[in-house]
Design a protein around this motif. Structure first.
Motif, PDB file in Angstrom:
ATOM      1  N   TYR A  19       5.289  -0.531   0.455  1.00 22.19           N
ATOM      2  CA  TYR A  19       4.389   0.433  -0.185  1.00 22.19           C
ATOM      3  C   TYR A  19       3.892  -0.099  -1.532  1.00 22.19           C
ATOM      4  O   TYR A  19       2.690  -0.021  -1.834  1.00 22.19           O
ATOM      5  CB  TYR A  19       5.117   1.758  -0.378  1.00 22.19           C
ATOM      6  CG  TYR A  19       4.427   2.714  -1.322  1.00 22.19           C
ATOM      7  CD1 TYR A  19       3.352   3.496  -0.889  1.00 22.19           C
ATOM      8  CD2 TYR A  19       4.828   2.838  -2.659  1.00 22.19           C
ATOM      9  CE1 TYR A  19       2.705   4.372  -1.754  1.00 22.19           C
ATOM     10  CE2 TYR A  19       4.190   3.710  -3.523  1.00 22.19           C
ATOM     11  CZ  TYR A  19       3.139   4.479  -3.065  1.00 22.19           C
ATOM     12  OH  TYR A  19       2.498   5.339  -3.930  1.00 22.19           O
ATOM     13  N   TRP A  20       4.797  -0.672  -2.325  1.00 19.49           N
ATOM     14  CA  TRP A  20       4.386  -1.164  -3.641  1.00 19.49           C
ATOM     15  C   TRP A  20       3.494  -2.400  -3.527  1.00 19.49           C
ATOM     16  O   TRP A  20       2.602  -2.606  -4.365  1.00 19.49           O
ATOM     17  CB  TRP A  20       5.609  -1.434  -4.516  1.00 19.49           C
ATOM     18  CG  TRP A  20       6.147  -0.174  -5.097  1.00 19.49           C
ATOM     19  CD1 TRP A  20       7.282   0.495  -4.738  1.00 19.49           C
ATOM     20  CD2 TRP A  20       5.531   0.619  -6.129  1.00 19.49           C
ATOM     21  NE1 TRP A  20       7.419   1.645  -5.476  1.00 19.49           N
ATOM     22  CE2 TRP A  20       6.355   1.742  -6.339  1.00 19.49           C
ATOM     23  CE3 TRP A  20       4.376   0.482  -6.893  1.00 19.49           C
ATOM     24  CZ2 TRP A  20       6.069   2.719  -7.281  1.00 19.49           C
ATOM     25  CZ3 TRP A  20       4.071   1.457  -7.827  1.00 19.49           C
ATOM     26  CH2 TRP A  20       4.911   2.555  -8.018  1.00 19.49           C
ATOM     27  N   GLN A  23       0.158  -0.987  -2.992  1.00 25.17           N
ATOM     28  CA  GLN A  23      -0.380  -0.557  -4.279  1.00 25.17           C
ATOM     29  C   GLN A  23      -0.879  -1.758  -5.081  1.00 25.17           C
ATOM     30  O   GLN A  23      -1.937  -1.709  -5.721  1.00 25.17           O
ATOM     31  CB  GLN A  23       0.687   0.194  -5.073  1.00 25.17           C
ATOM     32  CG  GLN A  23       1.026   1.572  -4.545  1.00 25.17           C
ATOM     33  CD  GLN A  23       0.012   2.634  -4.963  1.00 25.17           C
ATOM     34  OE1 GLN A  23      -1.062   2.328  -5.475  1.00 25.17           O
ATOM     35  NE2 GLN A  23       0.354   3.888  -4.746  1.00 25.17           N
ATOM     36  N   GLY A  26      -4.212  -2.901  -3.886  1.00 26.19           N
ATOM     37  CA  GLY A  26      -5.289  -2.059  -4.399  1.00 26.19           C
ATOM     38  C   GLY A  26      -5.573  -2.300  -5.870  1.00 26.19           C
ATOM     39  O   GLY A  26      -6.698  -2.100  -6.332  1.00 26.19           O
ATOM     40  N   LEU A  27      -4.572  -2.742  -6.596  1.00 26.04           N
ATOM     41  CA  LEU A  27      -4.740  -3.007  -8.022  1.00 26.04           C
ATOM     42  C   LEU A  27      -5.836  -4.039  -8.268  1.00 26.04           C
ATOM     43  O   LEU A  27      -6.537  -3.997  -9.286  1.00 26.04           O
ATOM     44  CB  LEU A  27      -3.407  -3.495  -8.602  1.00 26.04           C
ATOM     45  CG  LEU A  27      -3.246  -3.560 -10.117  1.00 26.04           C
ATOM     46  CD1 LEU A  27      -3.454  -2.197 -10.743  1.00 26.04           C
ATOM     47  CD2 LEU A  27      -1.865  -4.112 -10.471  1.00 26.04           C
ATOM     48  N   THR A  38      -2.020  -0.911 -15.707  1.00 30.01           N
ATOM     49  CA  THR A  38      -1.132  -0.531 -14.611  1.00 30.01           C
ATOM     50  C   THR A  38       0.009  -1.525 -14.456  1.00 30.01           C
ATOM     51  O   THR A  38       1.170  -1.135 -14.276  1.00 30.01           O
ATOM     52  CB  THR A  38      -1.921  -0.427 -13.300  1.00 30.01           C
ATOM     53  OG1 THR A  38      -2.999   0.506 -13.459  1.00 30.01           O
ATOM     54  CG2 THR A  38      -1.025   0.028 -12.172  1.00 30.01           C
ATOM     55  N   TRP A  42       4.159  -0.948 -14.744  1.00 28.37           N
ATOM     56  CA  TRP A  42       5.095  -1.310 -13.684  1.00 28.37           C
ATOM     57  C   TRP A  42       6.157  -2.300 -14.157  1.00 28.37           C
ATOM     58  O   TRP A  42       7.014  -2.703 -13.369  1.00 28.37           O
ATOM     59  CB  TRP A  42       4.349  -1.923 -12.501  1.00 28.37           C
ATOM     60  CG  TRP A  42       3.478  -0.972 -11.742  1.00 28.37           C
ATOM     61  CD1 TRP A  42       3.377   0.381 -11.892  1.00 28.37           C
ATOM     62  CD2 TRP A  42       2.547  -1.312 -10.699  1.00 28.37           C
ATOM     63  NE1 TRP A  42       2.464   0.910 -11.024  1.00 28.37           N
ATOM     64  CE2 TRP A  42       1.933  -0.104 -10.274  1.00 28.37           C
ATOM     65  CE3 TRP A  42       2.170  -2.498 -10.086  1.00 28.37           C
ATOM     66  CZ2 TRP A  42       0.968  -0.072  -9.256  1.00 28.37           C
ATOM     67  CZ3 TRP A  42       1.215  -2.475  -9.087  1.00 28.37           C
ATOM     68  CH2 TRP A  42       0.622  -1.268  -8.669  1.00 28.37           C
ATOM     69  N   LEU A 264      -2.035   3.825   2.290  1.00 29.59           N
ATOM     70  CA  LEU A 264      -1.064   4.370   1.337  1.00 29.59           C
ATOM     71  C   LEU A 264      -0.571   5.741   1.784  1.00 29.59           C
ATOM     72  O   LEU A 264       0.625   6.050   1.657  1.00 29.59           O
ATOM     73  CB  LEU A 264      -1.695   4.444  -0.050  1.00 29.59           C
ATOM     74  CG  LEU A 264      -2.002   3.094  -0.700  1.00 29.59           C
ATOM     75  CD1 LEU A 264      -2.823   3.295  -1.972  1.00 29.59           C
ATOM     76  CD2 LEU A 264      -0.718   2.329  -1.014  1.00 29.59           C
ATOM     77  N   GLU A 268       3.280   6.818   2.527  1.00 33.04           N
ATOM     78  CA  GLU A 268       3.914   7.978   1.872  1.00 33.04           C
ATOM     79  C   GLU A 268       4.485   8.935   2.908  1.00 33.04           C
ATOM     80  O   GLU A 268       5.559   9.520   2.705  1.00 33.04           O
ATOM     81  CB  GLU A 268       2.891   8.658   0.972  1.00 33.04           C
ATOM     82  CG  GLU A 268       2.536   7.815  -0.258  1.00 33.04           C
ATOM     83  CD  GLU A 268       1.288   8.271  -0.966  1.00 33.04           C
ATOM     84  OE1 GLU A 268       0.693   9.285  -0.534  1.00 33.04           O
ATOM     85  OE2 GLU A 268       0.880   7.611  -1.942  1.00 33.04           O
TER      86      GLU A 268
END
Length: 274
Positions: A19-20, A23, A26-27, A38, A42, A264, A268
């Motif tokens: 999942y991360w 993310q 997408g960053l 961001t 993190w 995402l 989730e």
């Protein structure tokens, strides 16, 4: 269940880490300030940006990527692109492949050129920032997934002592032919994970048999459930279910399923059931 924070000490596969990595993929679509803000929230103190404009016989106008580094982990993320911008040229099989990393097999010319424009700088940056044997991860969505897979392959095949700790891709198109895929599958066993959301159209392109996928598929079905494998018949039924569920949607099911926010959301949903 609350989603766990990013664990910088991770060394193998887990659903929260996947999942991360999504993310982090997408960053790459944010502007530089957004990426830096961001990344530091993190726990990554160092951030570097990479961008190269180029001309190719494909609608890839530039390549954008970033590297973020902390005390225990380094992540290289590659920006994706909109499916409508790349769908047509991914369907074009007239462009011959070019030799792959360390001359192992062949890769799609467009992906090779897009990565080559930034890879040497990314490689040198990761080496410079890796001051304490941090783990190294590559991630990307869509076009960025193809570049992440190839970057990980180059990292290892061009310097075999530098096997990445993980490569995570989301909605990745077919990137190479069978010879390179076979070498990659052997070298990256339990290190590369390729996520596909139901009817996402991009992983179905470019068409086989010229290009193929690397292994370690993780498939979200039409209900968002995650599978480590999807048998042919069950997969066909699931695709049909996804199409029926979105029969009157403003965009096709294959395009909708490609959007990273839908990946995402599926993550989730699965994390909530752990």
């Amino acid at each position: 269940m609350a989603i766990p924070a990013l664990d910088h000490s991770t060394t193998g596969y887990s659903l929260p880490h996947a999942y991360w990595m999504a993310q982090a993929a997408g960053l790459a679509s944010l502007d530089r300030a957004g990426i830096e803000e961001t990344a530091r929230s993190w726990g990554f103190e160092e951030v570097r940006h990479f961008e190269s404009t180029h001309r190719m016989p494909f609608p890839i106008e530039d390549t954008q990527a970033y590297v973020m580094a902390g005390d225990r982990m380094i992540v290289a993320g590659f920006r994706g692109t909109e499916v409508l911008k790349i769908r047509d040229w991914l369907s074009d099989v007239s462009t011959p492949p070019v030799p792959g990393p360390a001359n192992k097999g062949f890769v799609h010319y467009g992906f090779h050129q897009a990565l080559q424009s930034v890879y040497p700088q990314i490689r040198d940056t990761v080496r410079d920032l890796r001051t304490d044997d941090q783990t190294v991860w590559f991630t990307g969505h869509s076009l960025g997934g193809a570049l992440a897979m190839l970057a990980g392959a180059r990292w290892y095949f061009e310097a075999p002592q530098l096997l990445p700790d993980g490569v995570y891709t989301f909605g990745q198109p077919r990137t190479c032919e069978r010879l390179l895929a076979g070498a990659h599958n052997t070298a990256f066993r339990n290190r590369c994970y390729r996520f596909v959301n139901n009817n996402d159209i991009v992983p179905q392109l470019p068409p086989e048999p010229v290009f193929t996928h690397v292994e370690a598929l993780r498939h979200f079905d039409a209900d968002g459930r995650l599978h480590e494998r999807m048998p042919l018949v069950a997969g066909l039924k699931d695709r049909a279910k996804g199409v029926r569920a979105d029969l009157f949607a403003p965009e096709t099911d294959g395009i909708k399923d490609h959007h990273l926010p839908n990946y995402l959301a599926a993550f989730e949903k699965n994390l909530a059931q752990v």
